[in-house]
Design a protein around this motif. Structure first.
Motif, short mmCIF file in Angstrom:
data_model
loop_
_atom_site.label_atom_id
_atom_site.label_comp_id
_atom_site.label_asym_id
_atom_site.label_seq_id
_atom_site.Cartn_x
_atom_site.Cartn_y
_atom_site.Cartn_z
N ASN A 342 27.15 -29.09 -24.80
CA ASN A 342 26.36 -29.62 -25.91
C ASN A 342 26.09 -28.61 -27.03
O ASN A 342 25.03 -28.62 -27.65
CB ASN A 342 25.02 -30.17 -25.40
CG ASN A 342 25.22 -31.34 -24.45
OD1 ASN A 342 26.02 -32.22 -24.72
ND2 ASN A 342 24.50 -31.32 -23.34
N LYS A 343 27.05 -27.73 -27.29
CA LYS A 343 26.93 -26.80 -28.41
C LYS A 343 27.25 -27.53 -29.71
O LYS A 343 27.84 -28.60 -29.73
CB LYS A 343 27.87 -25.61 -28.22
CG LYS A 343 27.58 -24.77 -26.97
CD LYS A 343 26.25 -24.08 -27.06
CE LYS A 343 26.03 -23.15 -25.87
NZ LYS A 343 24.71 -22.47 -25.92
N ARG A 344 26.86 -26.90 -30.82
CA ARG A 344 27.05 -27.51 -32.13
C ARG A 344 28.02 -26.70 -33.01
O ARG A 344 28.20 -27.02 -34.19
CB ARG A 344 25.70 -27.64 -32.86
CG ARG A 344 24.70 -28.51 -32.10
CD ARG A 344 23.34 -28.41 -32.77
NE ARG A 344 22.29 -29.05 -31.98
CZ ARG A 344 21.75 -30.23 -32.25
NH1 ARG A 344 22.17 -30.91 -33.29
NH2 ARG A 344 20.80 -30.72 -31.50
N SER A 345 28.59 -25.65 -32.47
CA SER A 345 29.55 -24.82 -33.21
C SER A 345 30.52 -24.21 -32.21
O SER A 345 30.29 -24.24 -31.00
CB SER A 345 28.83 -23.72 -33.98
OG SER A 345 28.19 -22.81 -33.08
N VAL A 346 31.60 -23.66 -32.73
CA VAL A 346 32.62 -23.04 -31.88
C VAL A 346 32.90 -21.64 -32.41
O VAL A 346 33.36 -21.47 -33.55
CB VAL A 346 33.93 -23.87 -31.87
CG1 VAL A 346 35.01 -23.14 -31.09
CG2 VAL A 346 33.68 -25.25 -31.29
#
Length: 585
Positions: A342-346
């Motif tokens: 559930n991260k919002r960036s890579v």
């Protein structure tokens, strides 16, 4: 999502004023083109829509200094960059100055050993060549130390650039950059090659041959399309003029490249540039010596150009192989971060990844999930990489927020480069994720489509198709229009996705873009389609057979596929929709 909300009254008013089909007027209004004059300019890009080069701050100083160099026979040294924009900028300026007898040399830095931009070391190379004047193209706006060093060496500097200024201005003789504050120029979004073109235009006027400048619009078109600057305003005009030149009178350096890839000049479009020409020009600097691309563009011998293009073709094949390897690994890790954690960036780092393919791979992952993606590898003693916005953030704002955890960075709102020191990766990753959390970013389940207008199959007439052509050239910020059709029946689908489509008794040829349809749809259920229109066959004067390329199928009405914009808003995403990948104009 709808590209913008437009009332039927606005659409009808523009359609009546310009005698346009309703569907074409709806597309224009959705793109905030609402007046008859704006519509006419958009549909007919022309030379008289270009701004005077003399509006750029410092243009007079640059022209005066180059005039003195020409009179005195001084050596002019050009520092370029290793991407398409940098290579075309360098080739354009070298070719023009040589025509006027100016002694000129150039250098493109090694991407891996030297990195981007004008540096004190590159100034030393110019000094050793005996240069009295240094021109930095597609770089230099933030090269304060290097320009100061040039000045100390007795070398004057002119900067032709389009990158954002991140600190104080360098003390150059002239800084030609439409993006800086008080540039005096009304259009800030030119590619670097567009800025160089403006300089050459001003020089050609001053030296009595103004028409010479427009022989280089082909190079400007290559750069404008490849660098993904907004395809609006002057960029669209320059690209239209350049495409015409590429089709009708390609220079030997480009003709050799076209022969190598098997493309007839008259078939060159923005899509051909993005997917065929630009990757091969870029391959020179991504995997080797970028000067090969410049030499190819400068060639007067078509055979020699063909041989260089063959070499770049081999490099491009190697690049694609490396890119697929990195993409497979990076995509798997991105899915783990975004879907399962559930991260919002890579932010991914692998010291073994080839740095020359990170930008292309980051673009693919960012387009897929529409979140910021930063891929990093080890280069020398630093961690270097490429960032892509995913269309949801301004990368320069993101990197500004993360600046304490970087060594250096720069670029554009949607594509940037970043350099970290050893030990900074984890804290940098946390800073990027914190920024994404503050913006409440959400990974997309599938690439987002921006729908322009409701257009029934019966509206797709020959005149409609001709006007749709006039909306080209397509590119970033002027994507191929996406239409909605309701109550469509899909029949006779083949394994290759070719179908017959019917709406209110009107039949069309259809092509499903990687869609898997449920059995219920194939049992004559009426559905809504999100589609683009392409032509099969046709000439410059006659239309071909319209092909409906289906990008999404919505059961019943379109509510299951489309988000709603709030009244009074326009879609302003920076995203590069998947639709551009199917574009052939």
């Amino acid at each position: 999502m709808w590209r913008g909300l437009a009332s039927e009254a606005d659409i009808a008013a523009l359609a009546q004023a310009c005698e346009l089909p309703r569907g074409i007027a709806a597309v224009l209004v959705a793109r905030d083109i609402r007046t008859p004059e704006a519509a006419r300019q958009f549909l007919s890009p022309a030379l008289d829509q270009l701004h005077s080069p003399w509006l750029l701050r410092d243009m007079e100083k640059a022209v005066e200094r180059l005039g003195r160099a020409r009179e005195r026979g001084e050596m002019v040294w050009i520092q370029g960059d290793y991407d398409v924009d940098g290579a075309t900028s360098t080739a354009l300026l070298v070719d023009f100055l040589r025509r006027w007898g100016v002694p000129v040399g150039y250098y493109v830095p090694d991407r891996f050993q030297e990195g981007y931009g004008l540096t004190p070391d590159s100034v030393e190379r110019a000094r050793e060549a005996g240069a009295a004047l240094l021109l930095a193209v597609d770089c230099g706006s933030n090269a304060v130390e290097a320009v100061a060093h040039a000045r100390a060496c007795g070398i004057d500097t002119i900067v032709c650039d389009h990158h954002e200024l991140t600190g104080e201005e360098p003390e150059a003789i002239a800084l030609l950059n439409p993006r800086i504050s008080k540039s005096g120029y009304p259009f800030p979004a030119l590619a670097a090659c567009g800025v160089v073109f403006k300089l050459v235009w001003a020089l050609a006027e001053r030296w009595g041959q103004p028409e010479q400048a427009f022989e280089y619009t082909d190079l400007v078109a290559l750069a404008t399309v490849a660098d993904l600057v907004p395809m609006i305003g002057e960029n669209r005009v320059l690209t239209a003029l350049g495409l015409q030149r590429l089709r009708e009178a390609p220079r030997p350096g480009i003709r050799g490249l076209l022969q190598c890839v098997g493309t007839e000049p008259e078939r060159v479009t923005t899509a051909e540039i993005i997917f065929t020409l630009a990757p091969r020009i870029n391959a020179a600097g991504r995997l080797g010596d970028a000067r090969r691309a410049v030499e190819m563009l400068l060639q007067t011998d078509e055979g020699m150009s063909f041989r260089i293009a063959q070499e770049l073709e081999c490099e491009n094949f190697r690049r694609r192989t490396l890119a697929e390897q990195v993409y497979g690994e990076a995509l798997q890790q991105a899915e783990e971060l975004l879907i399962r954690r559930n991260k919002r960036s890579v932010v991914l780092y692998n010291p073994n990844w080839h740095p020359g393919v990170l930008g292309a791979v980051a673009t693919r992952i960012a387009e897929r999930f529409q979140v910021p993606v930063i891929l990093l590898s080890r280069v020398g003693g630093f961690i270097k990489g490429s960032a892509r916005s995913g269309g949801t953030v301004d990368l320069l704002q993101l990197l500004d927020a993360c600046a304490p955890h970087t060594y250096e960075y720069g670029g554009h709102p949607f594509a940037a480069g970043v350099v970290l020191q050893e030990g900074q990766v984890e804290v940098f990753r946390q800073a990027v994720e914190s920024f994404a959390n503050q913006r409440e970013l959400r990974p997309a389940e599938k690439p987002e489509l921006r729908v322009d207008a409701l257009v029934d199959f019966a509206e797709i007439t020959p005149r409609f198709l001709l006007l749709l052509r006039q909306m080209a050239p397509f590119g970033y910020a002027n994507f191929r229009p996406v239409f909605l059709a309701r109550g469509v029946r899909i029949q006779r689908c083949r394994n290759d996705g070719v179908c017959r489509l019917e709406q209110n008794g009107v039949w069309m040829h259809g092509q499903l873009s990687g869609l898997s349809l449920p059995e219920a749809v194939m049992e004559r259920q009426r559905v809504s389609l999100l589609y683009t229109i392409e032509e099969q066959g046709g000439t410059s004067r006659t239309v071909g057979i319209p092909i409906v390329r289906v990008h999404d199928v919505c059961s019943g009405d379109e509510s299951s596929c489309l988000k709603q914009l709030q009244p009074g808003t326009m879609s302003t995403s920076l995203a590069l929709p998947v639709l551009l990948h199917g574009s052939r104009q």
